[in-house]
Design an enzyme around this catalytic site. Structure first.
Site, PDB file in Angstrom:
ATOM      1  N   SER A 215       0.829  -1.213   0.000  1.00 28.99           N
ATOM      2  CA  SER A 215       0.000   0.000   0.000  1.00 28.99           C
ATOM      3  C   SER A 215       0.859   1.257   0.000  1.00 28.99           C
ATOM      4  CB  SER A 215      -0.878   0.040   1.243  1.00 28.99           C
ATOM      5  OG  SER A 215      -1.606  -1.135   1.377  1.00 28.99           O
TER       6      SER A 215
ATOM      7  N   ASN B 135      -4.429   6.555  -2.189  1.00 29.07           N
ATOM      8  CA  ASN B 135      -4.228   6.751  -0.748  1.00 29.07           C
ATOM      9  C   ASN B 135      -3.660   8.135  -0.431  1.00 29.07           C
ATOM     10  OD1 ASN B 135      -5.339   4.346  -0.012  1.00 29.07           O
ATOM     11  ND2 ASN B 135      -3.404   3.239   0.225  1.00 29.07           N
TER      12      ASN B 135
ATOM     13  N   HIS C 101      -1.527  -2.678  -7.089  1.00 35.79           N
ATOM     14  CA  HIS C 101      -2.168  -2.340  -5.821  1.00 35.79           C
ATOM     15  C   HIS C 101      -3.667  -2.561  -5.928  1.00 35.79           C
ATOM     16  CE1 HIS C 101      -3.214   0.835  -2.560  1.00 35.79           C
ATOM     17  NE2 HIS C 101      -3.070  -0.353  -2.033  1.00 35.79           N
TER      18      HIS C 101
ATOM     19  N   GLU D 276      -4.269  -0.026  -8.922  1.00 34.68           N
ATOM     20  CA  GLU D 276      -3.207   0.915  -9.294  1.00 34.68           C
ATOM     21  C   GLU D 276      -2.034   0.101  -9.814  1.00 34.68           C
ATOM     22  OE1 GLU D 276      -3.840   4.755  -6.397  1.00 34.68           O
ATOM     23  OE2 GLU D 276      -2.887   3.007  -5.537  1.00 34.68           O
TER      24      GLU D 276
HETATM   25  P1  NAD Z   1      -2.653 -10.091   6.105  1.00 36.82           P
HETATM   26  O1  NAD Z   1      -1.979  -9.931   7.391  1.00 36.82           O
HETATM   27  O2  NAD Z   1      -4.111 -10.396   6.100  1.00 36.82           O
HETATM   28  O3  NAD Z   1      -1.948 -11.249   5.274  1.00 36.82           O
HETATM   29  C1  NAD Z   1      -0.571 -11.361   5.078  1.00 36.82           C
HETATM   30  C2  NAD Z   1      -0.224 -12.808   4.840  1.00 36.82           C
HETATM   31  O4  NAD Z   1       1.131 -12.895   4.467  1.00 36.82           O
HETATM   32  C3  NAD Z   1      -0.379 -13.703   6.090  1.00 36.82           C
HETATM   33  O5  NAD Z   1      -1.209 -14.787   5.784  1.00 36.82           O
HETATM   34  C4  NAD Z   1       1.033 -14.159   6.396  1.00 36.82           C
HETATM   35  O6  NAD Z   1       1.085 -15.484   6.911  1.00 36.82           O
HETATM   36  C5  NAD Z   1       1.679 -14.074   5.028  1.00 36.82           C
HETATM   37  N1  NAD Z   1       3.128 -13.933   5.121  1.00 36.82           N
HETATM   38  C6  NAD Z   1       3.832 -13.137   5.942  1.00 36.82           C
HETATM   39  N2  NAD Z   1       5.156 -13.303   5.745  1.00 36.82           N
HETATM   40  C7  NAD Z   1       5.295 -14.211   4.773  1.00 36.82           C
HETATM   41  C8  NAD Z   1       6.402 -14.810   4.143  1.00 36.82           C
HETATM   42  N3  NAD Z   1       7.643 -14.507   4.483  1.00 36.82           N
HETATM   43  N4  NAD Z   1       6.171 -15.709   3.191  1.00 36.82           N
HETATM   44  C9  NAD Z   1       4.935 -16.054   2.847  1.00 36.82           C
HETATM   45  N5  NAD Z   1       3.823 -15.547   3.426  1.00 36.82           N
HETATM   46  C10 NAD Z   1       4.010 -14.627   4.377  1.00 36.82           C
HETATM   47  O7  NAD Z   1      -2.347  -8.780   5.289  1.00 36.82           O
HETATM   48  P2  NAD Z   1      -3.206  -8.125   4.103  1.00 36.82           P
HETATM   49  O8  NAD Z   1      -4.193  -7.193   4.679  1.00 36.82           O
HETATM   50  O9  NAD Z   1      -3.645  -9.187   3.183  1.00 36.82           O
HETATM   51  O10 NAD Z   1      -2.111  -7.212   3.392  1.00 36.82           O
HETATM   52  C11 NAD Z   1      -1.124  -7.755   2.547  1.00 36.82           C
HETATM   53  C12 NAD Z   1      -0.481  -6.644   1.733  1.00 36.82           C
HETATM   54  O11 NAD Z   1      -1.491  -5.989   0.967  1.00 36.82           O
HETATM   55  C13 NAD Z   1       0.177  -5.558   2.555  1.00 36.82           C
HETATM   56  O12 NAD Z   1       1.304  -5.096   1.876  1.00 36.82           O
HETATM   57  C14 NAD Z   1      -0.876  -4.477   2.626  1.00 36.82           C
HETATM   58  O13 NAD Z   1      -0.346  -3.190   2.825  1.00 36.82           O
HETATM   59  C15 NAD Z   1      -1.482  -4.601   1.249  1.00 36.82           C
HETATM   60  N6  NAD Z   1      -2.856  -4.090   1.131  1.00 36.82           N
HETATM   61  C16 NAD Z   1      -3.777  -4.315   2.089  1.00 36.82           C
HETATM   62  C17 NAD Z   1      -5.080  -3.840   1.938  1.00 36.82           C
HETATM   63  C18 NAD Z   1      -6.124  -4.112   2.974  1.00 36.82           C
HETATM   64  O14 NAD Z   1      -7.158  -3.429   2.958  1.00 36.82           O
HETATM   65  N7  NAD Z   1      -5.951  -5.083   3.845  1.00 36.82           N
HETATM   66  C19 NAD Z   1      -5.425  -3.137   0.774  1.00 36.82           C
HETATM   67  C20 NAD Z   1      -4.466  -2.946  -0.213  1.00 36.82           C
HETATM   68  C21 NAD Z   1      -3.176  -3.431  -0.024  1.00 36.82           C
END
Ligand code: NAD
Length: 686
Positions: free
Chosen positions: A404, A475, A425, A437
């Site tokens: 993000s 954002n 994104h 994005e």
């Molecule tokens: P989340 O915590 O729900 O999921 C992250 C996952 O990554 C977990 O299941 C974890 O086990 C896994 N993980 C962590 N380290 C790892 C590794 N070394 N190898 C393999 N798997 C690994 O997080 P999320 O909300 O899904 O966010 C993920 C990404 O997306 C982030 O960069 C976040 O900024 C971005 N994002 C989130 C949103 C949102 O609304 N949640 C929106 C857009 C972008």
């Protein structure tokens, strides 16, 4: 006759072909040619019937919207339809591809309609802020009744040929040789003129009309043009058709030149331009077959679903077995629910899930031609993950991060070949939200961006291209918007008042309701991480920090800006929050004052325009109209208002500049009025 219309004779049948590629849009030239053809047909005693058909892949797929911004040139479509109705000989419409808007209205003006399997018909005018303007709202109810017409017209629904046959909208459906069948059909109808206008006026119970209207208005967010559409449809019960047609035309003309219709046309053209870059490419962008998604959390599982639904093979990897299982369950539950809800056939769901695999082993990602990373938002974790991706992915595969806020150039630097790294994104929930994005980094090869655009298109999403900058496009604008709302909290407004003002303006949700839904802790963590580098002289609103310190993280903790009673989703006003806000104002010596809804909306819009101007100056965004697309498709900005760029252009540079001077004063230190020229470079003109 014009170059857009060709005629030929098949013995006693005249065939009138519309040729205005690519979609046979109903332009002035098309209308002129059709009118000439009908006059020729009428005056030729050797001809007994006529067929109107589209050349190429479709019938008339809609009116030429480009013409809608100016006064419409003669002849207008109602005159063409009137000529068909007034002609004593039979005219049959032969439909294939799409017969939408004016194209479908033309068909409704004919004596019969024959269609090729696969054709769709419909009146999508409401989605452009208008209503049907050439009799659609008067003829369709005479054919299929009031309630069904309300559903189809107010929903702008496309009706497949088989359904149209059942409803009686078309009279005959054929599997092949549309023209041959249409000629034979027209011949069989010689002497049997049959106009929809002569059918008896439809009738309906007041109660069922009310139910249908309320349902339609709710779906259409209560837009004024949909109210008008309902009025026109219900007019048919009591109004003679000629008066009904004249009334419809008058309303159509008024709506057509109104700001909502202009804003919606602007959005239509701005979105259409997005994929133009793809069309101009000499070599076709790389098409993916197999996608690896790294991380099975909220975003990873959502992205996997978006890809599966679009037909890709998907491998989902997570280092944590429990997290992986959780993600798998989410995906299976999602498709089970679609099957249970009748939205997806069971065999299709089963076939789709056959394309889904999962793993905890890095070596398995070698099958993928696109790898999308969606792991924790932490630079060290991303670095470690990209090292693994680099070591295990196919060297030809493209690599994308869903971060993000993090610097994707820094992530790419950990790989052997940064030219294949870029940002994708997605927005949450990724299987639903339209916006993506596409982030272009320093070293990204242009072919990777083109492939990303094509990928977004296949997912059915709306992409905008951003440079690699903190918060990208959406954002960044949203942060400026939220900051301005926090300023207003300090100055005298309360969360519920700000949310209400913005929701009444048309936002899907107000910013404080959104913050409670997504969780206040996420932004808090970000603020803490930036605390060391923040300029202490800049205005900083501490209200959200105070709420977080009290453990109020939003819905998930039962309280945030609002209080959430167990089992409820919408919050109620909480006196504790009021005192937190009052104390914050007092601590800064601010005398609280009353705000009007109009002032709240105005400050939000100005703050967004200012941030977009910054994004343009910093070259984060190429075409500022992309910012409007991002806000509408990813942030609940009301489409019918066009977006901040559209509104800025309506306002003019001088007025905007003066208003921003005032906003800078009330916002205080830290608010930098942007240089505005970039904001006015692109006008998304039609
Ligand atoms: P989340 O915590 O729900 O999921 C992250 C996952 O990554 C977990 O299941 C974890 O086990 C896994 N993980 C962590 N380290 C790892 C590794 N070394 N190898 C393999 N798997 C690994 O997080 P999320 O909300 O899904 O966010 C993920 C990404 O997306 C982030 O960069 C976040 O900024 C971005 N994002 C989130 C949103 C949102 O609304 N949640 C929106 C857009 C972008």
């Amino acid at each position: 006759m014009t170059s857009k219309i060709q005629i030929h004779h098949d013995a006693d049948v005249m065939v009138i072909t519309v040729n205005n590629p690519p979609i046979n849009a109903g332009s002035t030239e098309v209308r002129k040619g059709l009118l000439d053809a009908i006059h020729l047909f009428q005056s030729d005693p050797n001809l007994a019937a006529a067929v109107i058909i589209g050349g190429g892949s479709t019938f008339i797929a809609g009116s030429d919207i480009k013409e809608f911004s100016q006064p419409l040139a003669e002849p207008h479509l109602p005159s063409v339809i009137a000529a068909i109705e007034d002609c004593p000989k039979v005219v049959v419409c032969a439909l294939h591809g799409a017969a939408l808007g004016g194209g479908f209205e033309l068909a409704l003006g004919c004596d019969a309609r024959i269609a090729l399997e696969g054709a769709v018909v419909g009146l999508p005018e409401v989605t452009l802020g208008i209503i049907p303007g050439a009799g659609g709202s008067q003829r369709l109810p005479r054919l299929i009744g009031i309630e069904k017409s309300i559903e189809l017209i107010c929903g702008g629904i496309r009706i497949k040929a088989a359904e149209a046959l059942k409803l009686g909208i078309i009279d005959k459906l054929v599997a092949e040789d549309l023209l041959g069948n249409a000629i034979a059909y027209a011949r069989s109808l010689i002497g049997k003129k049959s106009r929809i206008r002569d059918l008896v006026a439809p009738q309906a119970e007041a109660e069922s009309v009310l139910v249908a209207s309320q349902k339609a208005l709710k779906l259409a967010k209560n837009r004024p043009n949909v109210h008008q559409a309902i009025q026109m449809i219900t007019n048919t019960m009591s109004m003679p058709i000629d008066l009904g047609l004249a009334t419809e035309r008058e309303v159509f003309q008024k709506l057509r030149v109104g700001t909502e219709a202009k804003a919606l046309r602007y959005q239509f053209f701005a979105e259409r331009k997005l994929f133009k870059a793809l069309g101009g490419k000499e070599s076709k962008p790389k098409d993916f077959q197999s996608i690896a998604v790294i991380g099975a959390g909220t975003m990873g599982s959502g992205i996997a679903m978006a890809c599966l639904s679009a037909g890709y093979s998907v491998l989902m990897l997570d280092q944590n077995e429990a997290a992986l299982q959780n993600g798998i369950k989410k995906i299976r539950d999602f498709y089970d629910a679609r099957v249970a809800g009748g939205k997806l056939a069971a065999d299709k769901a089963a076939a789709l899930l056959k394309r889904f695999t999962f793993s905890t082993q890095w070596a398995d990602i070698a099958v993928a031609d696109l790898v999308i990373e969606a792991v924790f938002e932490d630079m060290q974790v991303k670095h470690a993950v990209f090292e693994q991706i680099d070591a295990n992915a196919n060297p030809q595969a493209l690599l994308a991060s869903n971060t993000s806020y993090l610097d994707i150039d820094a992530i790419a630097a950990k790989t052997q070949n940064p030219s294949r790294v870029f940002g994708l994104h997605f927005f949450s929930p990724a299987q639903v939200m339209k916006l993506i994005e596409i982030v272009r980094c320093q070293a990204t090869d242009p072919s990777a961006i083109a492939a990303g655009l094509q990928f977004a298109k296949r997912l059915g999403k709306t992409p905008v291209i951003s440079a690699n900058a903190f918060g990208f496009i959406g954002n960044r604008i949203y942060a400026a918007y939220r900051r301005q709302c926090e300023f207003m909290l300090e100055e005298g407004a309360y969360p519920e008042q700000i949310d209400q003002a913005l929701e009444e303006y048309g936002f899907a949700m107000g910013p404080f309701a959104v913050a409670d839904m997504s969780g206040l802790d996420i932004a808090w963590a970000m603020r803490k991480s930036l605390a060391a580098t923040r300029n202490p002289d800049h205005r900083y609103v501490s209200i959200p920090d105070t709420l977080c310190l009290a453990g109020r993280f939003g819905r998930k903790t039962g309280s945030g800006y609002y209080q959430y009673l167990p089992g409820t989703k919408s919050g109620v006003v909480d006196p504790v929050v009021k005192s937190v806000i009052d104390e914050a104002s007092a601590a800064k010596g601010i005398t609280r004052r009353a705000f009007t809804s109009q002032e709240i909306v105005q400050r939000v819009l100005l703050a967004m325009m200012n941030e977009i101007a910054h994004l343009a100056s910093e070259k984060v965004v190429g075409d500022v109209t992309d910012c409007d697309i991002a806000l509408v498709n990813g942030y609940g900005f009301p489409r019918w208002c066009g977006g901040p760029v559209f509104i800025a252009h309506e306002m003019g540079k001088e007025k905007l500049s003066a208003e921003l001077e005032t906003l800078a004063k009330v916002s205080g230190p830290g608010f930098v009025k942007a240089e505005l020229s970039g904001l006015f470079e692109s006008d998304g003109s039609e």
